[in-house]
Design an enzyme around this catalytic site. Structure first.
Site, PDB file in Angstrom:
ATOM      1  N   LYS A   1      -2.120 -13.451 -10.707  1.00  0.00           N
ATOM      2  CA  LYS A   1      -1.123 -13.253  -9.829  1.00  0.00           C
ATOM      3  C   LYS A   1      -0.338 -14.126  -8.922  1.00  0.00           C
ATOM      4  CE  LYS A   1       1.108 -10.773  -6.427  1.00  0.00           C
ATOM      5  NZ  LYS A   1       2.260  -9.962  -6.517  1.00  0.00           N
TER       6      LYS A   1
ATOM      7  N   SER B   1      -4.180  -6.627  -2.456  1.00  0.00           N
ATOM      8  CA  SER B   1      -3.542  -7.660  -1.813  1.00  0.00           C
ATOM      9  C   SER B   1      -3.836  -9.127  -2.540  1.00  0.00           C
ATOM     10  CB  SER B   1      -4.221  -8.070  -0.526  1.00  0.00           C
ATOM     11  OG  SER B   1      -4.538  -6.814   0.345  1.00  0.00           O
TER      12      SER B   1
ATOM     13  N   CYS C   1       5.710 -13.461  -0.272  1.00  0.00           N
ATOM     14  CA  CYS C   1       5.011 -13.651  -1.469  1.00  0.00           C
ATOM     15  C   CYS C   1       4.949 -15.166  -1.734  1.00  0.00           C
ATOM     16  CB  CYS C   1       4.999 -12.714  -2.783  1.00  0.00           C
ATOM     17  SG  CYS C   1       4.097 -11.178  -2.342  1.00  0.00           S
TER      18      CYS C   1
ATOM     19  N   ASN D   1      -2.625  -7.368   4.887  1.00  0.00           N
ATOM     20  CA  ASN D   1      -1.749  -8.320   4.752  1.00  0.00           C
ATOM     21  C   ASN D   1      -2.861  -9.786   4.552  1.00  0.00           C
ATOM     22  OD1 ASN D   1      -2.172  -7.110   7.321  1.00  0.00           O
ATOM     23  ND2 ASN D   1      -1.160  -8.645   8.307  1.00  0.00           N
TER      24      ASN D   1
ATOM     25  N   LEU E   1       4.842  -5.414  -7.956  1.00  0.00           N
ATOM     26  CA  LEU E   1       6.233  -5.025  -7.300  1.00  0.00           C
ATOM     27  C   LEU E   1       7.010  -6.142  -6.491  1.00  0.00           C
ATOM     28  CD1 LEU E   1       6.546  -3.928  -4.082  1.00  0.00           C
ATOM     29  CD2 LEU E   1       4.853  -2.546  -4.806  1.00  0.00           C
TER      30      LEU E   1
ATOM     31  N   GLY F   1       0.721  -1.202  -0.001  1.00  0.00           N
ATOM     32  CA  GLY F   1       0.048  -0.058  -0.078  1.00  0.00           C
ATOM     33  C   GLY F   1       0.689   1.330  -0.004  1.00  0.00           C
TER      34      GLY F   1
HETATM   35  C1  UDX Z   1       8.206 -11.079  -5.545  1.00  0.00           C
HETATM   36  C2  UDX Z   1       7.718 -11.058  -7.086  1.00  0.00           C
HETATM   37  O1  UDX Z   1       8.843 -10.811  -7.902  1.00  0.00           O
HETATM   38  C3  UDX Z   1       6.794  -9.853  -7.193  1.00  0.00           C
HETATM   39  O2  UDX Z   1       6.440  -9.789  -8.783  1.00  0.00           O
HETATM   40  C4  UDX Z   1       5.719 -10.077  -6.328  1.00  0.00           C
HETATM   41  O3  UDX Z   1       4.742  -9.008  -6.491  1.00  0.00           O
HETATM   42  C5  UDX Z   1       5.839 -10.284  -5.145  1.00  0.00           C
HETATM   43  O4  UDX Z   1       6.714 -11.465  -4.942  1.00  0.00           O
HETATM   44  P1  UDX Z   1       9.695 -10.145  -3.962  1.00  0.00           P
HETATM   45  O5  UDX Z   1       9.463 -11.418  -2.922  1.00  0.00           O
HETATM   46  O6  UDX Z   1       9.481  -9.016  -3.164  1.00  0.00           O
HETATM   47  O7  UDX Z   1       8.663 -10.100  -5.269  1.00  0.00           O
HETATM   48  O8  UDX Z   1      11.217 -10.349  -4.419  1.00  0.00           O
HETATM   49  P2  UDX Z   1      11.764 -11.203  -5.617  1.00  0.00           P
HETATM   50  O9  UDX Z   1      12.818 -10.374  -6.340  1.00  0.00           O
HETATM   51  O10 UDX Z   1      10.759 -11.928  -6.627  1.00  0.00           O
HETATM   52  O11 UDX Z   1      12.708 -12.071  -5.016  1.00  0.00           O
HETATM   53  C6  UDX Z   1      12.081 -13.277  -3.816  1.00  0.00           C
HETATM   54  C7  UDX Z   1      13.065 -14.276  -3.258  1.00  0.00           C
HETATM   55  O12 UDX Z   1      13.525 -15.304  -4.357  1.00  0.00           O
HETATM   56  C8  UDX Z   1      14.309 -13.478  -2.702  1.00  0.00           C
HETATM   57  O13 UDX Z   1      14.711 -14.310  -1.560  1.00  0.00           O
HETATM   58  C9  UDX Z   1      15.246 -13.601  -3.730  1.00  0.00           C
HETATM   59  O14 UDX Z   1      16.613 -13.433  -3.141  1.00  0.00           O
HETATM   60  C10 UDX Z   1      15.185 -14.846  -4.288  1.00  0.00           C
HETATM   61  N1  UDX Z   1      15.765 -15.174  -5.632  1.00  0.00           N
HETATM   62  C11 UDX Z   1      15.225 -14.432  -6.403  1.00  0.00           C
HETATM   63  C12 UDX Z   1      16.752 -16.277  -5.863  1.00  0.00           C
HETATM   64  O15 UDX Z   1      17.022 -16.754  -4.913  1.00  0.00           O
HETATM   65  N2  UDX Z   1      17.057 -16.240  -7.141  1.00  0.00           N
HETATM   66  C13 UDX Z   1      16.931 -15.355  -8.091  1.00  0.00           C
HETATM   67  O16 UDX Z   1      17.473 -15.557  -9.401  1.00  0.00           O
HETATM   68  C14 UDX Z   1      15.764 -14.360  -8.017  1.00  0.00           C
HETATM   69  P1  ADP Z   2       1.821  -6.200   2.706  1.00  0.00           P
HETATM   70  O1  ADP Z   2       3.350  -6.838   2.239  1.00  0.00           O
HETATM   71  O2  ADP Z   2       0.922  -7.090   2.114  1.00  0.00           O
HETATM   72  O3  ADP Z   2       1.771  -4.924   2.316  1.00  0.00           O
HETATM   73  P2  ADP Z   2       2.165  -5.674   5.187  1.00  0.00           P
HETATM   74  O4  ADP Z   2       1.778  -6.508   6.609  1.00  0.00           O
HETATM   75  O5  ADP Z   2       3.394  -4.620   5.226  1.00  0.00           O
HETATM   76  O6  ADP Z   2       1.517  -6.420   4.087  1.00  0.00           O
HETATM   77  O7  ADP Z   2       0.962  -4.365   5.425  1.00  0.00           O
HETATM   78  C1  ADP Z   2      -0.316  -4.590   5.625  1.00  0.00           C
HETATM   79  C2  ADP Z   2      -0.829  -3.623   6.661  1.00  0.00           C
HETATM   80  O8  ADP Z   2      -2.243  -3.654   6.639  1.00  0.00           O
HETATM   81  C3  ADP Z   2      -0.419  -3.490   7.959  1.00  0.00           C
HETATM   82  O9  ADP Z   2       0.211  -2.144   8.332  1.00  0.00           O
HETATM   83  C4  ADP Z   2      -1.659  -3.594   8.965  1.00  0.00           C
HETATM   84  O10 ADP Z   2      -1.633  -2.880  10.218  1.00  0.00           O
HETATM   85  C5  ADP Z   2      -2.732  -2.982   7.684  1.00  0.00           C
HETATM   86  N1  ADP Z   2      -4.059  -3.564   8.185  1.00  0.00           N
HETATM   87  C6  ADP Z   2      -4.499  -4.962   8.265  1.00  0.00           C
HETATM   88  N2  ADP Z   2      -5.851  -4.720   8.476  1.00  0.00           N
HETATM   89  C7  ADP Z   2      -6.446  -3.584   8.418  1.00  0.00           C
HETATM   90  C8  ADP Z   2      -7.460  -2.981   8.642  1.00  0.00           C
HETATM   91  N3  ADP Z   2      -8.719  -3.902   8.779  1.00  0.00           N
HETATM   92  N4  ADP Z   2      -7.580  -1.625   8.587  1.00  0.00           N
HETATM   93  C9  ADP Z   2      -6.688  -0.833   8.403  1.00  0.00           C
HETATM   94  N5  ADP Z   2      -5.244  -1.518   8.422  1.00  0.00           N
HETATM   95  C10 ADP Z   2      -5.242  -2.866   8.195  1.00  0.00           C
END
Ligand code: UDX
Ligand code: ADP
Length: 487
Positions: free
Chosen positions: A219, A129, A275, A89, A162, A15
């Site tokens: 996704k 999300s 993720c 989350n 992202l 967010g």
């Molecule tokens: C991922 C997806 O890339 C993104 O599109 C989605 O929205 C959220 O999940 P993120 O988890 O933030 O993003 O990072 P990413 O760069 O994908 O890396 C994930 C994990 O894989 C990390 O631990 C990274 O170190 C590992 N990784 C990545 C490897 O071990 N080898 C690689 O070649 C690439």
């Molecule tokens: P993500 O990686 O998906 O963004 P995060 O845990 O970083 O997840 O962020 C999720 C945010 O959503 C947290 O800051 C949490 O406090 C907030 N949140 C969860 N439920 C609610 C809700 N019902 N109203 C407002 N904020 C919320």
């Protein structure tokens, strides 16, 4: 188009950066990010933002107070908004039906209930999300069942792609934006409104519109494919270690095939992050619920291989240190799940550290961006230890790599931070116990140079390194010897 005000529920890793970029690119739209956590909102309104993300500070500084606001006044923001993002989350369920696999939708549900309680007028509600397929239907059910007179809702799915550490660039130069909605005139009109927001900076041909369920599944599928590539290369890294092949060379050769491509083929200690694991477990659970056990088993293997990789790497560290690490001092370099983030969710460093602590090691940990309190929380969490007090006594958290390595027997590199590449390893070597070991879980260091200094070096996907050649697994050496005898 008439999107004047946007509200985003959830000021987290998704967010916060997403809405900051929307505010940057759409100066005429007023964007309010709300969260139930007063602490988080206070951080977003302070000099030190709650998350580290390259480029984010500048964007927030430019927009905050202009058309970007962080607030705990959820009700006002919902009432005023034309469009509401749900960016809360969605962790994996820790109890009940689907425990350990299904996504826990309690935060999404509570956000939907808040909207139903507070909304007035017409609202477009957008799920950002990552959610299980058909979650939009659940949100819609809650909203429509609690609908007040004069209020109407359209639900869209607009998953965020992202990656942490590159979030701002990913948002500004997105490969694609995906928007799913109802196949009705109202649904299509809502899609058009969200398209209009993104068209402030994304070309229309990169904005894909689909039905809601395709968008939700896409996704999960994208994350499953990316994680699958890492598990595939990691599985082959085990073969390399047993044969003397080098996984970097294999990855390069394979990735040069334009049908395959070079990205996400970096062998590592294992993937982490909020993720990949969560989304694949979710996909597996959905497949099981849909009575597709073969499909579920197929994707489950991606997770299993990742667990295997983390365990294999930890076991290799212990085995190399003469099969015992009891009371040995070991440096953990890097604790975040990847570089350029302070996020530790599902970080492989947690697995490695916990295994070493279980074996009695004393850990000296350094990460450039992870807060010491976070490291402590991760390593004393009930899911990883029953003896938090003992763990606290066994770890020291340092503020630089030199103090973290002083007097230790081994360095275990878990995160690929750039600064680890350019450290003065001669200085580090001089301060360490001998023989001094380095286990490079990310394959980022100059192994030849380290061996010249005197380090014993081990890495992923290469036989045990000795200066100038790689090591052959004993079983393979025996096999080759037998073959030679036969011929
Ligand atoms: C991922 C997806 O890339 C993104 O599109 C989605 O929205 C959220 O999940 P993120 O988890 O933030 O993003 O990072 P990413 O760069 O994908 O890396 C994930 C994990 O894989 C990390 O631990 C990274 O170190 C590992 N990784 C990545 C490897 O071990 N080898 C690689 O070649 C690439
Ligand atoms: P993500 O990686 O998906 O963004 P995060 O845990 O970083 O997840 O962020 C999720 C945010 O959503 C947290 O800051 C949490 O406090 C907030 N949140 C969860 N439920 C609610 C809700 N019902 N109203 C407002 N904020 C919320």
């Amino acid at each position: 188009m008439v999107i004047n005000k946007i509200c985003c529920i959830g000021a987290g890793y998704v967010g916060g950066p997403t809405c900051s970029v929307i505010a940057l690119k759409c100066p005429k739209i007023r964007v309010t990010v709300v969260d139930k956590s007063t602490e988080r909102i206070a951080q977003w309104n302070s000099e030190k933002l709650p998350i580290y993300e390259p480029g984010l500070d500048d964007v927030v500084k430019e927009c905050r107070g202009r058309n970007l606001f962080f607030s705990t006044d959820i009700e006002t923001a919902i009432k005023e908004a034309d469009l509401i993002f749900i960016s809360v989350n969605t962790p994996t369920k820790t109890f009940g039906n689907g425990k350990g696999r299904a996504a826990d939708l309690k935060y999404v549900e509570s956000a939907a209930r808040m909207i139903a309680d507070m909304a007035t007028g017409d609202k477009i509600v957008v799920e950002k999300s990552t959610v299980p397929v058909r979650a939009a239907e659940s949100i819609l059910n809650i909203l429509r069942a609690n609908k007040k007179p004069g209020v109407s809702y359209q639900i869209l799915s607009n998953p965020e792609f992202l990656a942490e550490g590159t979030a701002i660039d990913d948002l500004i130069n997105a490969d694609r934006v995906l928007i799913g909605g109802e196949d009705s005139p109202e649904g299509q009109a809502a899609i058009e409104k969200l398209c209009w927001v993104y068209e402030h900076w994304i070309s229309r041909r990169n904005i894909i519109t689909t039905n809601t369920w395709s968008s939700e599944l896409s996704k999960l599928a994208a994350n499953a494919f990316l994680a699958q590539r890492i598990s595939s290369i990691n599985s082959l890294s085990a073969v390399c270690e047993a044969t003397g092949a080098d996984i970097s060379e294999v990855a390069r050769a394979v990735g040069l095939d334009s049908r395959i491509g070079p990205k996400f083929l970096q062998a590592s200690v294992g993937f982490g992050g909020s993720c990949f694991q969560k989304d694949i477990l979710n996909l597996v659970y959905i497949c099981e619920c849909l009575n597709l056990p073969e499909v579920a088993a197929y994707w489950q293997q991606v997770i299993d291989m990742n667990e295997y990789q983390k365990s294999r790497f930890s076991a290799k560290v212990i085995e190399s240190l003469f099969n015992t690490v009891t009371d040995k001092k070991i440096t953990i370099l890097g604790f975040a799940f990847k570089k350029n983030t302070g996020d530790t969710r599902e970080s492989p460093a947690i697995h490695v550290s916990t295994t070493l602590l279980d074996e009695g090691a004393k850990l000296h940990i350094y990460d450039p961006k992870v807060e010491p309190s976070q490291i402590l929380e991760d390593l004393t969490h009930p899911s990883v230890t029953e003896e938090p007090e003992k763990v606290k006594k066994s770890i020291e958290i340092h503020s630089d790599a030199y103090t973290a390595t002083k007097g230790t027997h081994a360095i275990v590199l878990c995160t690929e931070w750039d600064e680890f590449v350019t450290l003065d390893y001669q200085r580090i070597y001089n301060g360490m116990m001998k023989p001094a070991y380095i286990f490079d879980g990310r394959k980022i260091l100059d192994h030849e140079a380290l061996m010249k200094i005197g380090f014993q070096v081990q890495t992923i996907g290469a036989g045990r390194l000795s200066y100038g050649r790689s090591w052959l697994h004993p079983s393979l050496a025996t096999l080759l010897l037998q073959c030679n005898k036969v011929h």
